[in-house]
Motif scaffolding. Sequence first.
Motif, PDB file in Angstrom:
ATOM      1  N   PHE A  26       5.219   3.179   2.873  1.00  0.00           N
ATOM      2  CA  PHE A  26       3.749   3.168   2.957  1.00  0.00           C
ATOM      3  C   PHE A  26       3.245   3.511   4.357  1.00  0.00           C
ATOM      4  CE2 PHE A  26       4.147   0.504  -0.873  1.00  0.00           C
ATOM      5  CZ  PHE A  26       3.136   1.018  -1.654  1.00  0.00           C
ATOM      6  N   GLU A  27       4.156   3.477   5.360  1.00  0.00           N
ATOM      7  CA  GLU A  27       3.713   3.596   6.750  1.00  0.00           C
ATOM      8  C   GLU A  27       2.977   4.899   7.045  1.00  0.00           C
ATOM      9  OE1 GLU A  27       5.295   2.508  11.240  1.00  0.00           O
ATOM     10  OE2 GLU A  27       6.721   2.630   9.582  1.00  0.00           O
ATOM     11  N   PRO A  28       3.469   6.067   6.597  1.00  0.00           N
ATOM     12  CA  PRO A  28       2.736   7.298   6.919  1.00  0.00           C
ATOM     13  C   PRO A  28       1.306   7.311   6.383  1.00  0.00           C
ATOM     14  CG  PRO A  28       4.955   7.799   6.134  1.00  0.00           C
ATOM     15  CD  PRO A  28       4.740   6.342   5.892  1.00  0.00           C
ATOM     16  N   ALA A  29       1.127   6.863   5.139  1.00  0.00           N
ATOM     17  CA  ALA A  29      -0.218   6.865   4.541  1.00  0.00           C
ATOM     18  C   ALA A  29      -1.135   5.871   5.238  1.00  0.00           C
ATOM     19  CB  ALA A  29      -0.129   6.553   3.054  1.00  0.00           C
ATOM     20  N   ILE A  30      -0.600   4.681   5.553  1.00  0.00           N
ATOM     21  CA  ILE A  30      -1.408   3.639   6.211  1.00  0.00           C
ATOM     22  C   ILE A  30      -1.771   4.083   7.625  1.00  0.00           C
ATOM     23  CG2 ILE A  30      -1.411   1.260   7.053  1.00  0.00           C
ATOM     24  CD1 ILE A  30      -1.639   1.370   4.058  1.00  0.00           C
ATOM     25  N   SER A  31      -0.844   4.717   8.333  1.00  0.00           N
ATOM     26  CA  SER A  31      -1.097   5.157   9.712  1.00  0.00           C
ATOM     27  C   SER A  31      -2.204   6.201   9.775  1.00  0.00           C
ATOM     28  CB  SER A  31       0.181   5.734  10.328  1.00  0.00           C
ATOM     29  OG  SER A  31       1.185   4.755  10.395  1.00  0.00           O
ATOM     30  N   ALA A  32      -2.350   6.960   8.685  1.00  0.00           N
ATOM     31  CA  ALA A  32      -3.355   8.021   8.666  1.00  0.00           C
ATOM     32  C   ALA A  32      -4.761   7.495   8.409  1.00  0.00           C
ATOM     33  CB  ALA A  32      -2.986   9.046   7.593  1.00  0.00           C
ATOM     34  N   LEU A  33      -4.892   6.226   8.032  1.00  0.00           N
ATOM     35  CA  LEU A  33      -6.210   5.660   7.732  1.00  0.00           C
ATOM     36  C   LEU A  33      -7.022   5.462   9.009  1.00  0.00           C
ATOM     37  CD1 LEU A  33      -5.275   2.892   5.103  1.00  0.00           C
ATOM     38  CD2 LEU A  33      -6.264   5.128   4.636  1.00  0.00           C
ATOM     39  N   SER A  34      -8.324   5.605   8.891  1.00  0.00           N
ATOM     40  CA  SER A  34      -9.210   5.269  10.014  1.00  0.00           C
ATOM     41  C   SER A  34      -9.298   3.751  10.120  1.00  0.00           C
ATOM     42  CB  SER A  34     -10.602   5.842   9.768  1.00  0.00           C
ATOM     43  OG  SER A  34     -11.195   5.196   8.636  1.00  0.00           O
ATOM     44  N   ASP A  35      -9.879   3.258  11.236  1.00  0.00           N
ATOM     45  CA  ASP A  35     -10.038   1.809  11.401  1.00  0.00           C
ATOM     46  C   ASP A  35     -10.842   1.220  10.243  1.00  0.00           C
ATOM     47  OD1 ASP A  35      -8.607   1.958  13.685  1.00  0.00           O
ATOM     48  OD2 ASP A  35     -10.263   1.504  15.057  1.00  0.00           O
ATOM     49  N   GLU A  36     -11.908   1.906   9.830  1.00  0.00           N
ATOM     50  CA  GLU A  36     -12.752   1.383   8.742  1.00  0.00           C
ATOM     51  C   GLU A  36     -11.971   1.309   7.437  1.00  0.00           C
ATOM     52  OE1 GLU A  36     -13.547   3.845  10.777  1.00  0.00           O
ATOM     53  OE2 GLU A  36     -15.078   2.845  12.024  1.00  0.00           O
ATOM     54  N   PHE A  79       2.227  -5.624   4.001  1.00  0.00           N
ATOM     55  CA  PHE A  79       3.044  -5.690   5.216  1.00  0.00           C
ATOM     56  C   PHE A  79       2.865  -4.414   6.046  1.00  0.00           C
ATOM     57  CE2 PHE A  79       6.586  -9.058   4.608  1.00  0.00           C
ATOM     58  CZ  PHE A  79       5.642  -9.997   4.232  1.00  0.00           C
ATOM     59  N   ALA A  80       2.794  -3.284   5.359  1.00  0.00           N
ATOM     60  CA  ALA A  80       2.579  -2.023   6.085  1.00  0.00           C
ATOM     61  C   ALA A  80       1.212  -2.022   6.766  1.00  0.00           C
ATOM     62  CB  ALA A  80       2.689  -0.841   5.118  1.00  0.00           C
ATOM     63  N   THR A  81       0.227  -2.610   6.116  1.00  0.00           N
ATOM     64  CA  THR A  81      -1.117  -2.714   6.695  1.00  0.00           C
ATOM     65  C   THR A  81      -1.108  -3.569   7.954  1.00  0.00           C
ATOM     66  OG1 THR A  81      -2.142  -2.447   4.520  1.00  0.00           O
ATOM     67  CG2 THR A  81      -3.490  -3.444   6.245  1.00  0.00           C
ATOM     68  N   ARG A 123       1.494  -4.167   9.837  1.00  0.00           N
ATOM     69  CA  ARG A 123       2.267  -3.458  10.861  1.00  0.00           C
ATOM     70  C   ARG A 123       1.359  -2.473  11.623  1.00  0.00           C
ATOM     71  NH1 ARG A 123       7.669  -0.347   9.083  1.00  0.00           N
ATOM     72  NH2 ARG A 123       8.832  -2.013  10.127  1.00  0.00           N
ATOM     73  N   GLU A 124       0.526  -1.757  10.879  1.00  0.00           N
ATOM     74  CA  GLU A 124      -0.370  -0.790  11.512  1.00  0.00           C
ATOM     75  C   GLU A 124      -1.451  -1.507  12.334  1.00  0.00           C
ATOM     76  OE1 GLU A 124      -1.863   2.743  12.810  1.00  0.00           O
ATOM     77  OE2 GLU A 124       0.023   2.353  11.739  1.00  0.00           O
ATOM     78  N   ALA A 125      -1.979  -2.618  11.798  1.00  0.00           N
ATOM     79  CA  ALA A 125      -2.992  -3.385  12.537  1.00  0.00           C
ATOM     80  C   ALA A 125      -2.406  -3.940  13.824  1.00  0.00           C
ATOM     81  CB  ALA A 125      -3.530  -4.512  11.663  1.00  0.00           C
ATOM     82  N   GLY A 126      -1.145  -4.351  13.799  1.00  0.00           N
ATOM     83  CA  GLY A 126      -0.484  -4.841  15.002  1.00  0.00           C
ATOM     84  C   GLY A 126      -0.365  -3.761  16.059  1.00  0.00           C
ATOM     85  N   LYS A 127      -0.081  -2.543  15.627  1.00  0.00           N
ATOM     86  CA  LYS A 127       0.010  -1.418  16.574  1.00  0.00           C
ATOM     87  C   LYS A 127      -1.341  -1.153  17.227  1.00  0.00           C
ATOM     88  CE  LYS A 127       1.945   2.225  14.734  1.00  0.00           C
ATOM     89  NZ  LYS A 127       2.356   3.153  13.645  1.00  0.00           N
TER      90      LYS A 127
END
Length: 910
Positions: free
Chosen positions: A31-41, A68-70, A72-76
Amino acid sequence: MFGALAKSIFGSSNERYVKSLGKLVDKVASFEPAISALSDEDLVAQTVKFRERLAAGETLDDLLPEAFATVREAGKRTLGQRHYDVQMIGGIVLHRGEIAEMRTGEGKTLVATLATYLNALEGKGVHVVTVNDYLARRDCDWMGQVYRFLGLTTGVIVPNMREEERREAYNADITYATNNELGFDYLRDNMKYDRAQMVQRPFNYAIVDEVDSILIDEARTPLIISGPTDDKSELYISVDGIVKQLTDDDYEKDEKQRNITLTEDGTEKIERMLEAAGLLEGDNLYDFENTQVVHHVNQALRAVMMFRRDIDYIVKDGKVIIIDEFTGRMMDGRRWSDGLHQAVEAKEGVNIEPENQTLASITFQNYFRMYPKLSGMTGTAATEATEFHEIYKMNVVTIPTNKAVQRIDEEDEFYKNTNDKFRAIAKAIGEKAKTGQPVLVGTVSIEKSEMLSDFLKEEGVAHEVLNARFHEREAHIVAQAGRKGAVTIATNMAGRGTDIQLGGNLEFRVDDELAGMAEGPERDAAVERIAAEINAEKAEVLAAGGLFVLGTERHESRRIDNQLRGRSGRQGDPGLSRFYLSLDDDLLRIFGPDTLFARMMNANMEDGEAIGSKWLSKAIETAQRKVEARNYDIRKQVVEYDDVMNDQRKVIYEQRSDIMDAETVDDVVADMRIETVNDIVGAACPPGSYPEQWNIAALAEQSREILSIEPDLQAWLNEDAVDPEMIEERLAAMADAHVAEKMTQIETNDWHMVEKSILLQSLDHHWKEHLSTLDALRQVVHLRAYAQKTPINEYKQEAFALFERMLSNIREDVTQTIGRVQFRMEEPMDMPELPVLPDFITTHIDPFTGMDNTDDSDAGSQGAITTMIPTQRLAVPENGETVATGEISRNAPCPCRSGKKYKHCHGALA
């Protein structure tokens, strides 16, 4: 042998389980690539989507990979930290209600965000439990960035908060708090008289940080809320003066159990001194009349002969302050129970504060077992895996490190005595400091840390001392323990939860050095300069061998030693650990094989000579296993006894909850009245007896005193078909009519409130008395073993009988109070203040050793719980006399001149 072979081929069960989680970790990564591509909103909107999916019938397990992927991205984006794959494994373990054992520096705090976020999506609340207030605040602010970014609310519970603030914090999606605050809030909530006053929500899910410290070390000690009793200062002072006249031949000490007993000569000697002081009834100390004196003598003996200043407690500002045996911190506001603290105050000649009476108590085992789902994390849990499973039904899962551990753990060094050992330690520290290698020294007490400090001063080694006297600087000192040439002396648990980074900690250095500098280019440049200094310093420290952890003594528990060792070698850093031991160490002296050590070391070793031996290390480990087994037995015993009380506690607390939630308690009160009538008639007219054998006089008196009615019993006896059932029916009917007539005197809603208030207050009063009785029973029930009876079984039987009697007393008390209360009409006015409960004293005392294991300030100082009857009419006795207003002692005669004490008359309504 076959088991070892199978393990080498297939791996241990732990390794196989961890490996099985790899597929789930891979799914999270997908899920990481798709989640990373999301904007903050869009990333924030994930929380709303997840909650909608839950409402549609999906489970938390279904959401786990994407959630969990969400995180992970929020932590970054918020912290600049990306969860490692091994941290994902830790998050899955926590979500499944298990214990994640992760080495120090592996990022347990960040791991918790995964399971916390996922479980908070349900909106039922998640509690993250920490070992002290500093960590609760820090983690709420630090990890709260992730949660708040994703649209969740956070709260933190610390001492001295107002109830409104506590309620708001508990209503948040995620609440950080210490174990003590959670437990005390639960007890206080169940002492309140209105549901709206309660601060906690129903239990849902808790993650316990440093789970071994909270659920193992501190679980020997119940949480207690108490109130003050009568002042006995003179008695403590007198007994203390007598006990200090005893010699070593007058008593015997058992340091393992921390008990002390008088010898036959000592008993006779103290009897004569007590007699001369006028404190003895008769001439035998153990006569029934001298029970209280015996108790004070025993506590004074323990205080004078067993408890040591600057080790078990310190005296500061004229107060005796307990030192936690595990952390070395001051327990300001905590007090030993059962008169022990007063005995120590008398010993030290400071002001003696009154004893306390238990109002409510619970063990951590029974508190945390109320959570439907419970998990934990720590660096050291495997040694206690059996206990975690037996008590809490939690499995321990060892999580592999992100990088291989490079720390070298050397063999222990043994010396003949403490002085030789400390000289060797000071010399070794001096040598390491010269090379630039930082040294963290773990001691077991204030006394030892200050003794070592003196040796280091002689060697000319600069160092920091961190113990109970300086705990407010704890985190800042420990955080910089990895700087070049730094020497830090700390109690073994001090600073736990604070990461030691080689070269120094940027965050703490910025806080310390740039505290007064405003935001701007100048501050940014200063931060960059400090960061560069830390990187350069880290390279030098790595070249010198990393952090050297030196233990001055083995702790009773191997876990504490492992915790100390674990401070070195974080995230693949090099490191070194070594323990220095001597024959004088408490562990060896009390639990070790004394004769073997003494013969070998005294006969074959020169002064200052050291030896290292696997046999000696094995003997130490065996001694530690003995102590761990003994402590486990103590904790099991605490659980066994508290389980008996816990069953009763649940009944009482559920009853209180039902009463508070009910619009009216008419049915409950009516049932109590009927039961009371049956008890009265049953006692006066036993089954199978003849009317001429009945105690009619007693029945008439009880009817008048308890039911407030005047039945014509003689006329009933003259009837042909008289029997106990007929008398019960008639008395019940008269009592119902009497109460029904009272109900007409005031508004219906007011009557319901008065009934509810009387019922709750009677319940609380008798429950408090019941707790005191159980405390007394528990202290003496072990004597039943001399009669070949099992103490715990005897305790269960006695406790059940006492509980039945308490319920009967509550029914009688409520019936009597409602039957005798009367109301007089007045103009509407402000409700006068009724007597209130005193400020509560919160303590966390070990009933077997007297030690206090709490580590934060008084949790109960935000104020007393008051009791108000919500009506504008005053309760007065039947004779119409008004009750005087103002402060009335609970034990004073009631102003209505009934002849009873205030607490048994109109004080029962307050």
